[in-house]
Design a protein around this motif. Sequence first.
Motif, short mmCIF file in Angstrom:
data_model
loop_
_atom_site.label_atom_id
_atom_site.label_comp_id
_atom_site.label_asym_id
_atom_site.label_seq_id
_atom_site.Cartn_x
_atom_site.Cartn_y
_atom_site.Cartn_z
N PHE A 1 0.85 -1.19 0.00
CA PHE A 1 0.00 0.00 0.00
C PHE A 1 0.89 1.24 0.00
CE2 PHE A 1 -2.74 3.18 1.98
CZ PHE A 1 -3.90 3.00 1.26
N ARG A 2 0.55 2.21 -0.84
CA ARG A 2 1.33 3.45 -0.91
C ARG A 2 0.53 4.60 -0.33
NH1 ARG A 2 1.21 1.69 -5.79
NH2 ARG A 2 0.16 3.54 -6.56
N PHE A 3 1.09 5.26 0.66
CA PHE A 3 0.47 6.46 1.23
C PHE A 3 1.50 7.57 1.13
CE2 PHE A 3 -0.87 9.02 5.06
CZ PHE A 3 -1.98 9.58 4.44
N ASN A 4 1.21 8.55 0.28
CA ASN A 4 2.15 9.65 0.05
C ASN A 4 1.50 10.97 0.42
OD1 ASN A 4 4.43 8.29 -1.13
ND2 ASN A 4 3.11 7.89 -2.88
N ILE A 5 2.29 11.82 1.06
CA ILE A 5 1.85 13.18 1.37
C ILE A 5 2.85 14.11 0.69
CG2 ILE A 5 1.32 14.86 3.15
CD1 ILE A 5 0.92 12.42 5.07
N LEU A 6 2.34 14.86 -0.27
CA LEU A 6 3.16 15.79 -1.04
C LEU A 6 2.58 17.20 -0.83
CD1 LEU A 6 3.05 13.61 -4.27
CD2 LEU A 6 4.82 13.58 -2.50
N ALA A 7 3.23 18.20 -1.43
CA ALA A 7 2.72 19.56 -1.24
C ALA A 7 3.01 20.45 -2.44
CB ALA A 7 3.31 20.18 0.02
N ASP A 8 2.11 21.39 -2.64
CA ASP A 8 2.28 22.47 -3.60
C ASP A 8 2.06 23.73 -2.76
OD1 ASP A 8 2.21 24.37 -5.56
OD2 ASP A 8 0.59 23.45 -6.73
N PHE A 9 3.14 24.48 -2.51
CA PHE A 9 3.03 25.54 -1.52
C PHE A 9 3.91 26.74 -1.84
CE2 PHE A 9 6.38 22.67 -0.41
CZ PHE A 9 7.40 23.48 0.05
N TYR A 10 3.49 27.86 -1.32
CA TYR A 10 4.29 29.08 -1.36
C TYR A 10 5.39 28.88 -0.32
CZ TYR A 10 5.49 34.02 -1.03
OH TYR A 10 6.16 35.22 -1.04
N TRP A 11 6.64 29.08 -0.69
CA TRP A 11 7.78 28.69 0.15
C TRP A 11 7.75 29.29 1.55
CZ3 TRP A 11 11.49 32.03 2.04
CH2 TRP A 11 11.48 33.32 1.52
N GLU A 12 7.23 30.49 1.70
CA GLU A 12 7.23 31.11 3.03
C GLU A 12 6.24 30.45 4.00
OE1 GLU A 12 7.36 35.36 3.53
OE2 GLU A 12 8.36 35.59 1.59
N SER A 13 5.37 29.62 3.48
CA SER A 13 4.43 28.92 4.37
C SER A 13 5.14 27.81 5.16
CB SER A 13 3.28 28.31 3.57
OG SER A 13 3.76 27.27 2.74
N LYS A 14 6.33 27.43 4.71
CA LYS A 14 7.18 26.43 5.38
C LYS A 14 6.52 25.05 5.53
CE LYS A 14 10.18 29.72 7.72
NZ LYS A 14 9.69 30.94 7.10
#
Length: 131
Positions: free
Chosen positions: A3-16
């Motif tokens: 099972f694959r569980f991935n957490i990725l992000a698309d974010f403005y860099w200052e949001s950290k």
Amino acid sequence: MSFRFNILADFYWESKIDKVLDTLSETGYRRFFSEQYYGSTLNGITVLLICQDPSLNLKQRIRLSKKEKTIYMDIMLNLNQFLKIEQKERKKIVVEKLINEVPVIIRKYKLEDFDILKFESDLKKWMIKIL
């Protein structure tokens, strides 16, 4: 098949948000979930944390790929809020959103043999490790 569980992000860099992802990765959650069996209906879940400028008017995307047996979902985060708060608060918000929103989204699909209760329990157990 694992099972694959991935957490990725698309974010403005200052949001950290990258720091939150790093902390999550350090728990080893990917390895843990890859060793679990929740049924044959789903092979994976991919979560994309979205923390971008509200003026972009980004909409939450949720999609089940029956071919890949994977659910893809966006979790929307408030950029203006994330710019003003400390890292500890960022982690808390991300964990609460993952715990509260991911199972709700999964439940919207009629997944015959997916063990949502086991997944939800595992999700809580692993996500609270970063608090």
